[in-house]
Motif scaffolding. Structure first.
Motif, PDB file in Angstrom:
ATOM      1  N   UNK A   1       8.056  -0.107   7.729  1.00 15.64           N
ATOM      2  CA  UNK A   1       7.387  -1.016   6.697  1.00 15.64           C
ATOM      3  C   UNK A   1       5.973  -0.573   6.559  1.00 15.64           C
ATOM      4  N   UNK A   2       5.360  -0.455   7.716  1.00 17.08           N
ATOM      5  CA  UNK A   2       3.919   0.067   7.761  1.00 17.08           C
ATOM      6  C   UNK A   2       3.512   1.405   7.313  1.00 17.08           C
TER       7      UNK A   2
ATOM      8  N   UNK B   1       5.648   3.025   5.365  1.00 18.98           N
ATOM      9  CA  UNK B   1       5.933   3.221   4.154  1.00 18.98           C
ATOM     10  C   UNK B   1       4.756   2.606   3.131  1.00 18.98           C
ATOM     11  N   UNK B   2       4.329   1.616   3.496  1.00 19.56           N
ATOM     12  CA  UNK B   2       3.226   1.006   2.928  1.00 19.56           C
ATOM     13  C   UNK B   2       2.013   1.940   2.711  1.00 19.56           C
ATOM     14  N   UNK B   3       1.688   2.675   3.890  1.00 19.36           N
ATOM     15  CA  UNK B   3       0.623   3.461   4.076  1.00 19.36           C
ATOM     16  C   UNK B   3       0.665   4.587   3.290  1.00 19.36           C
ATOM     17  N   UNK B   4       2.065   5.260   3.109  1.00 22.77           N
ATOM     18  CA  UNK B   4       2.392   6.322   2.374  1.00 22.77           C
ATOM     19  C   UNK B   4       2.105   6.130   0.821  1.00 22.77           C
ATOM     20  N   UNK B   5       2.472   4.948   0.499  1.00 26.89           N
ATOM     21  CA  UNK B   5       2.111   4.639  -0.894  1.00 26.89           C
ATOM     22  C   UNK B   5       0.669   4.604  -1.277  1.00 26.89           C
ATOM     23  N   UNK B   6      -0.050   3.768  -0.239  1.00 28.40           N
ATOM     24  CA  UNK B   6      -1.345   3.787  -0.480  1.00 28.40           C
ATOM     25  C   UNK B   6      -2.380   5.094  -0.525  1.00 28.40           C
ATOM     26  N   UNK B   7      -1.806   5.932   0.344  1.00 28.20           N
ATOM     27  CA  UNK B   7      -2.349   7.247   0.345  1.00 28.20           C
ATOM     28  C   UNK B   7      -2.012   8.211  -0.858  1.00 28.20           C
ATOM     29  N   UNK B   8      -0.687   8.127  -1.384  1.00 28.91           N
ATOM     30  CA  UNK B   8      -0.486   8.496  -2.720  1.00 28.91           C
ATOM     31  C   UNK B   8      -1.533   8.131  -3.709  1.00 28.91           C
ATOM     32  N   UNK B   9      -1.618   7.029  -3.878  1.00 28.17           N
ATOM     33  CA  UNK B   9      -2.492   6.174  -4.883  1.00 28.17           C
ATOM     34  C   UNK B   9      -4.082   6.951  -4.587  1.00 28.17           C
ATOM     35  N   UNK B  10      -4.317   6.805  -3.284  1.00 24.44           N
ATOM     36  CA  UNK B  10      -5.831   7.487  -3.065  1.00 24.44           C
ATOM     37  C   UNK B  10      -5.854   8.958  -3.392  1.00 24.44           C
TER      38      UNK B  10
ATOM     39  N   UNK C   1      18.976  -7.848   7.983  1.00 26.24           N
ATOM     40  CA  UNK C   1      19.305  -7.082   8.956  1.00 26.24           C
ATOM     41  C   UNK C   1      18.190  -6.074   9.136  1.00 26.24           C
ATOM     42  N   UNK C   2      17.765  -5.673  10.357  1.00 25.80           N
ATOM     43  CA  UNK C   2      16.546  -4.844  10.318  1.00 25.80           C
ATOM     44  C   UNK C   2      17.227  -3.297  10.529  1.00 25.80           C
ATOM     45  N   UNK C   3      17.469  -2.785   9.244  1.00 24.70           N
ATOM     46  CA  UNK C   3      17.908  -1.445   9.046  1.00 24.70           C
ATOM     47  C   UNK C   3      16.897  -0.534   8.379  1.00 24.70           C
ATOM     48  N   UNK C   4      16.982   0.803   8.474  1.00 31.45           N
ATOM     49  CA  UNK C   4      15.962   1.758   8.019  1.00 31.45           C
ATOM     50  C   UNK C   4      15.880   1.577   6.586  1.00 31.45           C
ATOM     51  N   UNK C   5      17.142   1.170   5.692  1.00 34.32           N
ATOM     52  CA  UNK C   5      16.861   0.919   4.264  1.00 34.32           C
ATOM     53  C   UNK C   5      16.257  -0.168   4.004  1.00 34.32           C
ATOM     54  N   UNK C   6      16.411  -1.239   4.608  1.00 33.93           N
ATOM     55  CA  UNK C   6      16.104  -2.565   4.370  1.00 33.93           C
ATOM     56  C   UNK C   6      14.450  -2.723   4.590  1.00 33.93           C
ATOM     57  N   UNK C   7      14.013  -1.807   5.752  1.00 32.35           N
ATOM     58  CA  UNK C   7      12.447  -1.671   5.978  1.00 32.35           C
ATOM     59  C   UNK C   7      11.863  -1.001   4.872  1.00 32.35           C
TER      60      UNK C   7
END
Length: 219
Positions: free
Chosen positions: A26-27, A29-38, A188-194
């Motif tokens: 989760x962290x 994936x969020x970081x990836x989005x923020x870096x793309x925006x930056x 459920x803690x799966x990769x897709x759900x994350x």
């Protein structure tokens, strides 16, 4: 049709991962989005964005976001969900570029700092009181729709905007962060759900940031 990410309460056939790995995905994936925006803010000129026909820009923005949301919320496959996430991140990045160009960089940094602190606080509350945020989820949705309608009427009919609406939207998205984080840790803690959970949180956080920046800029 697959259930939305936050309706996946049953056992999935996908392999579950550890809580630590789940939160890490989760962290990241969020970081990836923020870096793309930056990167988009740093490299794409606002003049180029403004040169795009308004109907084409907003039509493409909504189409891309809606298709991206459909992909990550409905697909059980991590790669497809990640593609959908990026289809949301990119058009959001164009909007962020246009907005932050109007403000002093120090003000933008202050908005980022406040957004980060508020996000962490709401995640803690979402962890401690998930049932509360689930109870107010419907009220948050109704409130957000009403605020959007009021804002559109104010802007396009009366040509005004009341600052109190920004504060209301901030409160709404604070509630959404608590709700989405609480729900992310119940499914459920799966990769897709994350990835799906990160995508939902990304939209909450970006909308919160834009409103906080607007409030700071008005001051």
């Amino acid at each position: 049709m697959e259930h939305s990410v936050f309706e996946r309460q049953g056992q999935l056939t996908d392999r579950t991962i550890s809580p630590g790995a789940y939160n890490l995905v989760i962290g990241l994936t969020l970081l990836w989005g923020f870096l793309i925006n930056w990167w988009m803010v740093d490299t794409i000129s606002t003049e180029w964005i403004r040169s795009i026909n308004s109907w084409v820009f907003f039509g493409g923005y909504f189409a891309c976001c809606m298709f991206g949301i459909y992909l990550f919320s409905r697909s059980p496959h991590p790669l497809v969900s990640f593609v959908g996430y990026n289809l949301v991140v990119v058009p959001f990045g164009l909007i962020i570029n246009l907005v932050v160009s109007r403000y002093d960089p120090s003000l933008v940094l202050e908005a980022i700092r406040i957004t980060a602190l508020v996000t962490v606080a709401m995640m803690v509350l979402g962890t401690l009181f998930p049932a509360f945020f689930e109870r107010i989820a419907s009220a948050l949705t109704v409130a957000l729709l009403l605020v959007i309608i009021v804002e559109l009427v104010e802007i396009f009919v009366f040509g005004i905007h009341h600052g109190i609406l920004d504060w209301i939207v901030v409160l709404i998205f604070c509630g959404y962060i608590g709700y989405d984080w609480g729900r992310a840790n119940q499914i459920p803690k799966t990769l897709d759900n994350a990835i799906d959970s990160a995508a939902a949180l990304y939209m909450d956080i970006i909308n919160l940031f834009l409103r906080i920046l607007r409030i700071l800029g008005r001051k």
